[in-house]
Design a protein around this motif. Structure first.
Motif, PDB file in Angstrom:
ATOM      1  N   SER A  57     -20.378  26.358  -6.040  1.00  0.00           N
ATOM      2  CA  SER A  57     -20.999  26.703  -4.763  1.00  0.00           C
ATOM      3  C   SER A  57     -22.232  25.849  -4.531  1.00  0.00           C
ATOM      4  CB  SER A  57     -21.391  28.180  -4.765  1.00  0.00           C
ATOM      5  OG  SER A  57     -22.234  28.478  -3.678  1.00  0.00           O
ATOM      6  N   SER A  58     -22.497  25.504  -3.269  1.00  0.00           N
ATOM      7  CA  SER A  58     -23.721  24.769  -2.939  1.00  0.00           C
ATOM      8  C   SER A  58     -24.945  25.643  -3.124  1.00  0.00           C
ATOM      9  CB  SER A  58     -23.652  24.269  -1.493  1.00  0.00           C
ATOM     10  OG  SER A  58     -23.553  25.369  -0.601  1.00  0.00           O
ATOM     11  N   CYS A  59     -24.740  26.934  -3.357  1.00  0.00           N
ATOM     12  CA  CYS A  59     -25.848  27.849  -3.656  1.00  0.00           C
ATOM     13  C   CYS A  59     -26.026  28.041  -5.157  1.00  0.00           C
ATOM     14  CB  CYS A  59     -25.604  29.205  -2.990  1.00  0.00           C
ATOM     15  SG  CYS A  59     -25.529  29.119  -1.191  1.00  0.00           S
ATOM     16  N   GLY A  60     -25.299  27.280  -5.967  1.00  0.00           N
ATOM     17  CA  GLY A  60     -25.489  27.336  -7.403  1.00  0.00           C
ATOM     18  C   GLY A  60     -24.901  28.577  -8.036  1.00  0.00           C
ATOM     19  N   SER A  61     -25.240  28.789  -9.307  1.00  0.00           N
ATOM     20  CA  SER A  61     -24.749  29.933 -10.075  1.00  0.00           C
ATOM     21  C   SER A  61     -25.784  31.045 -10.051  1.00  0.00           C
ATOM     22  CB  SER A  61     -24.473  29.495 -11.520  1.00  0.00           C
ATOM     23  OG  SER A  61     -25.697  29.144 -12.144  1.00  0.00           O
TER      24      SER A  61
ATOM     25  N   ASP B  58     -26.419   9.153 -15.239  1.00  0.00           N
ATOM     26  CA  ASP B  58     -26.167   9.576 -13.860  1.00  0.00           C
ATOM     27  C   ASP B  58     -25.596  10.986 -13.767  1.00  0.00           C
ATOM     28  OD1 ASP B  58     -27.027   7.110 -12.914  1.00  0.00           O
ATOM     29  OD2 ASP B  58     -25.040   6.217 -13.158  1.00  0.00           O
ATOM     30  N   ALA B  59     -25.717  11.759 -14.816  1.00  0.00           N
ATOM     31  CA  ALA B  59     -25.119  13.091 -14.825  1.00  0.00           C
ATOM     32  C   ALA B  59     -25.811  14.005 -13.823  1.00  0.00           C
ATOM     33  CB  ALA B  59     -25.206  13.696 -16.218  1.00  0.00           C
ATOM     34  N   CYS B  60     -25.026  14.886 -13.214  1.00  0.00           N
ATOM     35  CA  CYS B  60     -25.591  15.898 -12.323  1.00  0.00           C
ATOM     36  C   CYS B  60     -25.592  17.256 -13.010  1.00  0.00           C
ATOM     37  CB  CYS B  60     -24.821  15.959 -11.008  1.00  0.00           C
ATOM     38  SG  CYS B  60     -23.082  16.436 -11.187  1.00  0.00           S
ATOM     39  N   GLN B  61     -25.408  17.267 -14.321  1.00  0.00           N
ATOM     40  CA  GLN B  61     -25.449  18.513 -15.061  1.00  0.00           C
ATOM     41  C   GLN B  61     -26.153  18.300 -16.392  1.00  0.00           C
ATOM     42  OE1 GLN B  61     -20.867  17.928 -15.880  1.00  0.00           O
ATOM     43  NE2 GLN B  61     -21.542  19.763 -16.949  1.00  0.00           N
ATOM     44  N   VAL B  62     -26.769  19.376 -16.890  1.00  0.00           N
ATOM     45  CA  VAL B  62     -27.401  19.373 -18.208  1.00  0.00           C
ATOM     46  C   VAL B  62     -26.941  20.620 -18.948  1.00  0.00           C
ATOM     47  CG1 VAL B  62     -29.432  18.032 -17.557  1.00  0.00           C
ATOM     48  CG2 VAL B  62     -29.479  20.531 -17.332  1.00  0.00           C
ATOM     49  N   PHE B  63     -27.025  20.552 -20.271  1.00  0.00           N
ATOM     50  CA  PHE B  63     -26.643  21.668 -21.123  1.00  0.00           C
ATOM     51  C   PHE B  63     -27.887  22.210 -21.805  1.00  0.00           C
ATOM     52  CE2 PHE B  63     -23.063  18.806 -20.729  1.00  0.00           C
ATOM     53  CZ  PHE B  63     -22.020  19.661 -20.411  1.00  0.00           C
ATOM     54  N   VAL B  64     -28.026  23.517 -21.821  1.00  0.00           N
ATOM     55  CA  VAL B  64     -29.134  24.188 -22.498  1.00  0.00           C
ATOM     56  C   VAL B  64     -28.601  24.726 -23.813  1.00  0.00           C
ATOM     57  CG1 VAL B  64     -30.909  25.963 -22.330  1.00  0.00           C
ATOM     58  CG2 VAL B  64     -30.119  24.796 -20.256  1.00  0.00           C
TER      59      VAL B  64
ATOM     60  N   GLU C  50     -24.738  25.953 -18.933  1.00  0.00           N
ATOM     61  CA  GLU C  50     -24.619  24.647 -18.303  1.00  0.00           C
ATOM     62  C   GLU C  50     -25.186  24.758 -16.900  1.00  0.00           C
ATOM     63  OE1 GLU C  50     -21.067  21.991 -16.248  1.00  0.00           O
ATOM     64  OE2 GLU C  50     -20.586  23.390 -17.856  1.00  0.00           O
ATOM     65  N   VAL C  51     -26.011  23.792 -16.509  1.00  0.00           N
ATOM     66  CA  VAL C  51     -26.621  23.792 -15.182  1.00  0.00           C
ATOM     67  C   VAL C  51     -26.132  22.572 -14.433  1.00  0.00           C
ATOM     68  CG1 VAL C  51     -28.804  23.414 -13.985  1.00  0.00           C
ATOM     69  CG2 VAL C  51     -28.650  25.175 -15.732  1.00  0.00           C
ATOM     70  N   ARG C  52     -25.617  22.793 -13.243  1.00  0.00           N
ATOM     71  CA  ARG C  52     -25.078  21.702 -12.435  1.00  0.00           C
ATOM     72  C   ARG C  52     -25.837  21.638 -11.114  1.00  0.00           C
ATOM     73  NH1 ARG C  52     -20.146  19.027 -12.489  1.00  0.00           N
ATOM     74  NH2 ARG C  52     -19.465  20.415 -14.163  1.00  0.00           N
ATOM     75  N   SER C  53     -26.242  20.446 -10.707  1.00  0.00           N
ATOM     76  CA  SER C  53     -26.985  20.260  -9.461  1.00  0.00           C
ATOM     77  C   SER C  53     -26.241  20.883  -8.289  1.00  0.00           C
ATOM     78  CB  SER C  53     -27.189  18.759  -9.216  1.00  0.00           C
ATOM     79  OG  SER C  53     -27.697  18.522  -7.925  1.00  0.00           O
ATOM     80  N   VAL C  54     -26.972  21.609  -7.446  1.00  0.00           N
ATOM     81  CA  VAL C  54     -26.310  22.291  -6.329  1.00  0.00           C
ATOM     82  C   VAL C  54     -25.882  21.322  -5.236  1.00  0.00           C
ATOM     83  CG1 VAL C  54     -27.497  24.470  -6.732  1.00  0.00           C
ATOM     84  CG2 VAL C  54     -28.525  22.776  -5.195  1.00  0.00           C
ATOM     85  N   ASP C  55     -26.473  20.124  -5.194  1.00  0.00           N
ATOM     86  CA  ASP C  55     -26.106  19.146  -4.166  1.00  0.00           C
ATOM     87  C   ASP C  55     -25.488  17.886  -4.762  1.00  0.00           C
ATOM     88  OD1 ASP C  55     -28.332  18.179  -5.379  1.00  0.00           O
ATOM     89  OD2 ASP C  55     -29.575  18.055  -3.580  1.00  0.00           O
ATOM     90  N   ALA C  56     -25.060  17.957  -6.026  1.00  0.00           N
ATOM     91  CA  ALA C  56     -24.405  16.847  -6.728  1.00  0.00           C
ATOM     92  C   ALA C  56     -25.315  15.647  -6.951  1.00  0.00           C
ATOM     93  CB  ALA C  56     -23.140  16.404  -5.997  1.00  0.00           C
ATOM     94  N   ALA C  57     -26.633  15.801  -6.758  1.00  0.00           N
ATOM     95  CA  ALA C  57     -27.569  14.704  -7.002  1.00  0.00           C
ATOM     96  C   ALA C  57     -27.789  14.535  -8.499  1.00  0.00           C
ATOM     97  CB  ALA C  57     -28.901  14.972  -6.300  1.00  0.00           C
ATOM     98  N   ALA C  58     -27.855  13.278  -8.951  1.00  0.00           N
ATOM     99  CA  ALA C  58     -28.062  12.994 -10.373  1.00  0.00           C
ATOM    100  C   ALA C  58     -29.397  13.560 -10.842  1.00  0.00           C
ATOM    101  CB  ALA C  58     -28.012  11.493 -10.620  1.00  0.00           C
TER     102      ALA C  58
END
Length: 481
Positions: free
Chosen positions: A12-16, A375-381, A392-400
């Motif tokens: 979702s563009s509103c994230g998790s 260039d990842a749009c996600q990071v792992f905690v 796992e956190v993924r950018s809500v707008d797909a920005a790196a």
């Protein structure tokens, strides 16, 4: 079609549930100043003899004569031209965060009622920012609780505060002057209580008591005292200090863990009753084959990271009445890697902005943040003690994602409320996104909430024909053919 719909529902563009807010990119900067406004500048002699350093998080940040990140000024200029809007560094203090872009910095403050608000924007600088420090509560300042200090640094340029390249700078709030002194080149540092400890390339650990006026009256020199010298005199490349609860009227039991350029990890302790004799060597671990780049001694764990692709070794620390104990002593817990690749040939990033951690208070569970590719749009905690994935956190707008940090904020002034831990991610489009790590930690180990599984959803979708449509657009003209 089903797969596309499933992906659309998952992202979702509103994230998790962890998504907590979005700060859009600030307005474009038009003014340009080298040093302006109510700020203090200090210039250190430029280092001309630089060692080549590959752009990688796995390299120790201050080995040899590489300066802050071992990048020439020309590299910084090219990076500024190619990525002027990317977030380079995010750091926090109390309910403030500072967000550094290539050549300017913005500060935000969070209030319970109004949320995050921009409160400061710096003028445009002539050089690219490589380090940032923020102090939202300056004790003893002229303006009391209203004193705020933010600092930026790059190579030989410093505004307000910095510590690197073998110099110590102390800002005297009374005389309004810097006191700067040459010392042995500094490879690492840490602060505990009123002490600032410095790990140097000659194997020595020095300290400065910042609570006392740190000047020797006869020659106006800073009082920098040697606390300990490594038995093999290897460079101290990582440093961590842990202060236990007070055990006597004479002070704390001070515990120091440090790593060296040869990969050795040592723990030294200072008894309150034997302050005059100096710290005693407590334990030595020789489990790394590369220089130690990070180390953390907390209440329950000892964590070390070396330059071999962020290889992590952890130990469980045994304590008795708050003090580290030899029975049964520190026992091995885990071995894993936090792989984090940087672009060797692309635009220069900022190593300070993508520091893996560990993040968190020393009496709580600490975490690593892992961004696998540039260039990842996600990071792992991940838990710093075991490497276990928290979320796992993924950018809500797909920005790196170009920068990140973890910081605790006071969410409420009500009695009994506890600070909440947040992950702040800075992005290539200049935005900052916020994620609730307190909730992520509370959800760790719990089964996922109800809802349809992927198989259940697909069975339902199989009962009809789907046609995926985009967002509403302008009405189509009739086809006259």
């Amino acid at each position: 079609v089903h797969g596309s719909l499933r992906e659309e529902l998952d992202r979702s563009s509103c994230g998790s549930v962890l998504f907590n807010g979005y700060l859009p990119p600030p307005a474009k900067r038009r003014n340009r100043h080298s040093v302006a406004g109510p700020q203090i500048a200090a210039r250190l002699p430029a280092t001309t003899d630089r060692a080549p350093v590959r752009r990688s998080n796995t390299m120790p940040p201050n080995l040899g004569n590489a300066g802050l990140l071992g990048r020439l000024l020309e590299d910084r200029t090219l990076a500024a031209a190619s990525e002027p809007g990317a977030v380079r560094i995010v750091c926090g203090h109390h309910n403030w965060i500072a967000v550094a872009y290539a050549q300017f910095l913005v500060c935000y403050r969070m209030k319970e009622t109004s949320g995050w608000q921009q409160v400061f924007s710096s003028p445009r600088l002539d050089w690219v920012i490589e380090r940032v420090a923020l102090n939202a509560k300056v004790l003893g300042g002229a303006l009391g609780d209203h004193d705020k200090m933010v600092a930026v640094a790059s190579c030989s340029e410093i505004i307000l505060w910095a510590l690197h390249t073998g110099k110590i700078g102390v800002w005297n709030a009374v005389t309004k002057h810097w006191q700067i002194q040459d010392v042995v080149p500094i490879n690492s540092y840490d602060a505990a209580g009123t002490f600032l400890l410095l790990g140097c390339n000659n194997g020595s650990i020095y300290y400065v008591d910042v609570q006392k006026f740190p000047l020797r009256m006869k020659d106006n020199d800073l009082l920098v005292t040697e606390l300990y010298r490594d038995p093999t005199e290897d460079a101290v490349t990582a440093l961590s200090v842990y202060l236990t609860p007070k055990t006597s009227d004479s002070g704390n039991w001070i515990e120091i863990a440090y790593g060296t350029s040869s990969g050795v990890v040592r723990v030294i302790v200072q008894h309150p009753e034997t302050v005059g004799s100096g710290p005693q060597l407590f334990q030595t671990f020789t489990v790394h084959r590369s220089p130690v780049t990070k180390i953390m001694l907390s209440e329950k764990h000892l964590i070390s990271v070396c330059a071999d692709n962020n290889h992590v070794r952890t130990w469980t620390v045994t304590r008795f009445r708050g003090m580290i104990s030899t029975q049964p002593g520190s026992t091995p817990l885990a071995s894993f890697k936090i792989l984090s690749l940087d672009d060797l040939d692309g635009p220069a990033g900022c190593g300070a902005g993508t520091d893996i951690g560990p993040f968190g208070e020393r009496d709580e569970q600490q975490v690593f943040i892992q961004r696998v590719v540039p260039d990842a749009c996600q990071v792992f905690v991940r838990l710093s003690s075991t490497g276990k994935r928290i979320c796992e956190v993924r950018s809500v707008d797909a920005a790196a994602i170009t920068a990140f940090t973890v910081h605790e904020c006071e969410g409420s002034s009500r009695i009994g409320s506890r600070p909440r831990r947040y992950l702040f991610t800075g992005h290539a489009n200049g935005s900052v996104q916020m994620w609730d790590l307190t909730t992520a930690m509370e959800m760790l180990g719990k089964p996922p909430a109800g809802g349809l599984t992927e198989e259940e959803l697909l069975r339902q979708l199989d009962q009809c024909d789907l046609a995926l449509t985009g967002p509403p657009g302008p009405p189509r003209t009739p086809n006259t053919r």
